[in-house]
Design a protein around this motif. Structure first.
Motif, mmCIF file in Angstrom:
data_model
loop_
_atom_site.group_PDB
_atom_site.id
_atom_site.type_symbol
_atom_site.label_atom_id
_atom_site.label_comp_id
_atom_site.label_asym_id
_atom_site.label_seq_id
_atom_site.Cartn_x
_atom_site.Cartn_y
_atom_site.Cartn_z
ATOM 1 N N PHE A 175 40.860 24.190 59.794
ATOM 2 C CA PHE A 175 39.679 23.497 59.277
ATOM 3 C C PHE A 175 40.056 22.526 58.159
ATOM 4 C CE2 PHE A 175 36.689 26.502 61.366
ATOM 5 C CZ PHE A 175 35.768 25.558 61.813
ATOM 6 N N LEU A 176 41.052 22.875 57.372
ATOM 7 C CA LEU A 176 41.538 21.948 56.356
ATOM 8 C C LEU A 176 41.954 20.630 56.995
ATOM 9 C CD1 LEU A 176 42.550 21.067 53.568
ATOM 10 C CD2 LEU A 176 44.665 22.373 54.032
ATOM 11 N N GLY A 177 42.693 20.715 58.087
ATOM 12 C CA GLY A 177 43.099 19.510 58.797
ATOM 13 C C GLY A 177 41.914 18.734 59.342
ATOM 14 N N VAL A 178 40.936 19.444 59.877
ATOM 15 C CA VAL A 178 39.739 18.782 60.420
ATOM 16 C C VAL A 178 38.980 18.043 59.320
ATOM 17 C CG1 VAL A 178 37.465 19.190 61.445
ATOM 18 C CG2 VAL A 178 39.476 20.372 62.356
ATOM 19 N N PHE A 179 38.824 18.666 58.157
ATOM 20 C CA PHE A 179 38.101 18.022 57.065
ATOM 21 C C PHE A 179 38.854 16.803 56.534
ATOM 22 C CE2 PHE A 179 35.983 22.321 56.067
ATOM 23 C CZ PHE A 179 34.908 22.002 56.885
ATOM 24 N N ILE A 180 40.172 16.882 56.481
ATOM 25 C CA ILE A 180 40.966 15.728 56.046
ATOM 26 C C ILE A 180 40.769 14.559 57.008
ATOM 27 C CG2 ILE A 180 43.331 14.847 55.826
ATOM 28 C CD1 ILE A 180 44.094 17.555 54.607
ATOM 29 N N ILE A 181 40.847 14.849 58.308
ATOM 30 C CA ILE A 181 40.646 13.790 59.311
ATOM 31 C C ILE A 181 39.254 13.183 59.173
ATOM 32 C CG2 ILE A 181 40.399 13.327 61.774
ATOM 33 C CD1 ILE A 181 42.508 15.509 62.249
ATOM 34 N N ALA A 182 38.241 14.018 59.078
ATOM 35 C CA ALA A 182 36.867 13.528 59.001
ATOM 36 C C ALA A 182 36.657 12.691 57.741
ATOM 37 C CB ALA A 182 35.886 14.702 59.033
ATOM 38 N N PHE A 183 37.204 13.135 56.615
ATOM 39 C CA PHE A 183 37.078 12.378 55.366
ATOM 40 C C PHE A 183 37.695 10.997 55.499
ATOM 41 C CE2 PHE A 183 39.176 11.115 51.359
ATOM 42 C CZ PHE A 183 38.057 10.940 50.551
ATOM 43 N N VAL A 184 38.915 10.941 56.017
ATOM 44 C CA VAL A 184 39.615 9.660 56.124
ATOM 45 C C VAL A 184 38.926 8.741 57.129
ATOM 46 C CG1 VAL A 184 41.787 8.572 56.849
ATOM 47 C CG2 VAL A 184 41.817 10.577 55.349
ATOM 48 N N VAL A 185 38.452 9.288 58.236
ATOM 49 C CA VAL A 185 37.738 8.470 59.220
ATOM 50 C C VAL A 185 36.498 7.839 58.584
ATOM 51 C CG1 VAL A 185 36.326 8.567 61.313
ATOM 52 C CG2 VAL A 185 38.579 9.650 61.279
ATOM 53 N N LEU A 186 35.739 8.613 57.813
ATOM 54 C CA LEU A 186 34.550 8.072 57.159
ATOM 55 C C LEU A 186 34.911 6.999 56.143
ATOM 56 C CD1 LEU A 186 31.977 10.940 56.473
ATOM 57 C CD2 LEU A 186 31.684 8.888 57.862
ATOM 58 N N VAL A 187 35.943 7.240 55.356
ATOM 59 C CA VAL A 187 36.354 6.247 54.360
ATOM 60 C C VAL A 187 36.763 4.944 55.034
ATOM 61 C CG1 VAL A 187 38.087 5.661 52.616
ATOM 62 C CG2 VAL A 187 37.029 7.924 52.598
ATOM 63 N N VAL A 188 37.577 5.041 56.071
ATOM 64 C CA VAL A 188 38.031 3.837 56.772
ATOM 65 C C VAL A 188 36.839 3.108 57.392
ATOM 66 C CG1 VAL A 188 39.403 2.972 58.709
ATOM 67 C CG2 VAL A 188 40.359 4.705 57.172
ATOM 68 N N TYR A 189 35.909 3.855 57.942
ATOM 69 C CA TYR A 189 34.711 3.224 58.518
ATOM 70 C C TYR A 189 33.918 2.480 57.444
ATOM 71 C CZ TYR A 189 30.081 2.712 60.581
ATOM 72 O OH TYR A 189 28.878 2.200 61.016
ATOM 73 N N LEU A 190 33.714 3.128 56.318
ATOM 74 C CA LEU A 190 32.918 2.527 55.255
ATOM 75 C C LEU A 190 33.567 1.276 54.675
ATOM 76 C CD1 LEU A 190 31.795 5.800 53.461
ATOM 77 C CD2 LEU A 190 30.271 4.131 54.511
ATOM 78 N N VAL A 191 34.887 1.267 54.596
ATOM 79 C CA VAL A 191 35.546 0.114 53.978
ATOM 80 C C VAL A 191 35.844 -1.007 54.972
ATOM 81 C CG1 VAL A 191 36.552 1.538 52.162
ATOM 82 C CG2 VAL A 191 37.892 1.051 54.216
ATOM 83 N N THR A 192 35.711 -0.737 56.264
ATOM 84 C CA THR A 192 35.977 -1.790 57.250
ATOM 85 C C THR A 192 34.701 -2.363 57.864
ATOM 86 O OG1 THR A 192 36.289 -0.114 58.983
ATOM 87 C CG2 THR A 192 38.263 -0.918 57.851
ATOM 88 N N LYS A 193 33.570 -1.698 57.686
ATOM 89 C CA LYS A 193 32.310 -2.221 58.227
ATOM 90 C C LYS A 193 31.864 -3.420 57.389
ATOM 91 C CE LYS A 193 27.630 -0.835 59.620
ATOM 92 N NZ LYS A 193 27.754 -1.456 60.951
#
Length: 241
Positions: free
Chosen positions: A205-223
């Motif tokens: 789950f630690l890995g899943v949360f890291i992936i989800a966090f980074v995906v959201l950050v990248v989405y927010l900064v590239t939109k």
């Protein structure tokens, strides 16, 4: 947190919720790695038995959570004075770099005290590369955008590269963290990991949360709709983040 009147309400209505979701995921990742190292892996002490446990904790705090939050500063405070955001952006990232440096020292001390070879895995190669590259990225950004060293032409030239490497290094930091989670599981509790124990599930789950966090950050900064609009005095520079 608010947006200029020219922005599309339909496109921006989920922005606040996405930012909040990213923060929840980032905090959960930090909490999980702290519980994992503190409860399941023997706690924290700067000695031969427990110094390693500072490594995953500090790397997740610095090179994932704080790194991502530093990038988000230009989106979350998009209508504040740019100088203040620059200082916040640079400040969060220098704290992230300090956590990363101490995290590296922890793993080197652990290996040296335990007579374990250093820098022989892909995780270690990529991790050291990411921290060094992050430090260079921070220094170049400071020289280009905070100090008066660089002129407008250099700022315009370097900005796309600064954005690209900022997001790329965050993704690479997340990839390195996932490698580290798997290595720790295999090296420290291989037999238990295969049984789907509480520790195994926590690590995954630690890995899943890291992936989800980074995906959201990248989405927010590239939109594009979430980009910081340039202030009138910045229009001629075309340097809005």
């Amino acid at each position: 947190m608010y947006f200029d009147s020219e922005s599309s309400t339909a496109d921006l209505r989920f922005f606040t919720w996405l930012v909040l979701a990213s923060q929840v995921l980032g905090v959960l990742a930090v909490v999980l790695v702290a519980v994992w190292m503190g409860h399941f892996q023997g706690g924290f002490a700067w000695d031969a038995t427990s110094v390693f446990n500072y490594h995953p904790l500090f790397m997740v705090i610095g090179m994932v959570f704080l790194y991502g939050d530093g990038i988000l500063a230009y989106r979350v405070f998009r209508n504040d004075k740019k100088l203040y955001i620059k200082i916040l952006h640079a400040g969060i990232h220098v704290v992230a770099l300090i956590f990363g440096a101490v995290g590296l020292k922890a793993v080197f001390d652990s290996h040296n005290w335990g007579n374990t070879p250093n820098l022989y895995t892909l995780h270690s190669w990529l991790g050291l590369t990411v921290v060094i590259a992050f430090g260079l990225q921070w220094l170049l950004g400071l020289l280009a955008f905070v100090t008066p060293v660089a002129g407008i032409a250099i700022k315009r030239f370097y900005m796309p590269y600064h954005r690209f490497w900022g997001a790329t290094l965050l993704v690479l930091a997340a990839a390195t963290a996932l490698m580290g989670i798997t290595e720790t599981a295999i090296f420290h509790f291989k037999e238990e990991y295969a049984t789907k124990s509480a520790q195994s599930i926590l690590a995954n789950f630690l890995g899943v949360f890291i992936i989800a966090f980074v995906v959201l950050v990248v989405y927010l900064v590239t939109k594009q709709d979430y980009r910081r609009p340039p202030a009138p005095e910045e229009d001629h520079m075309q340097l809005a983040e």
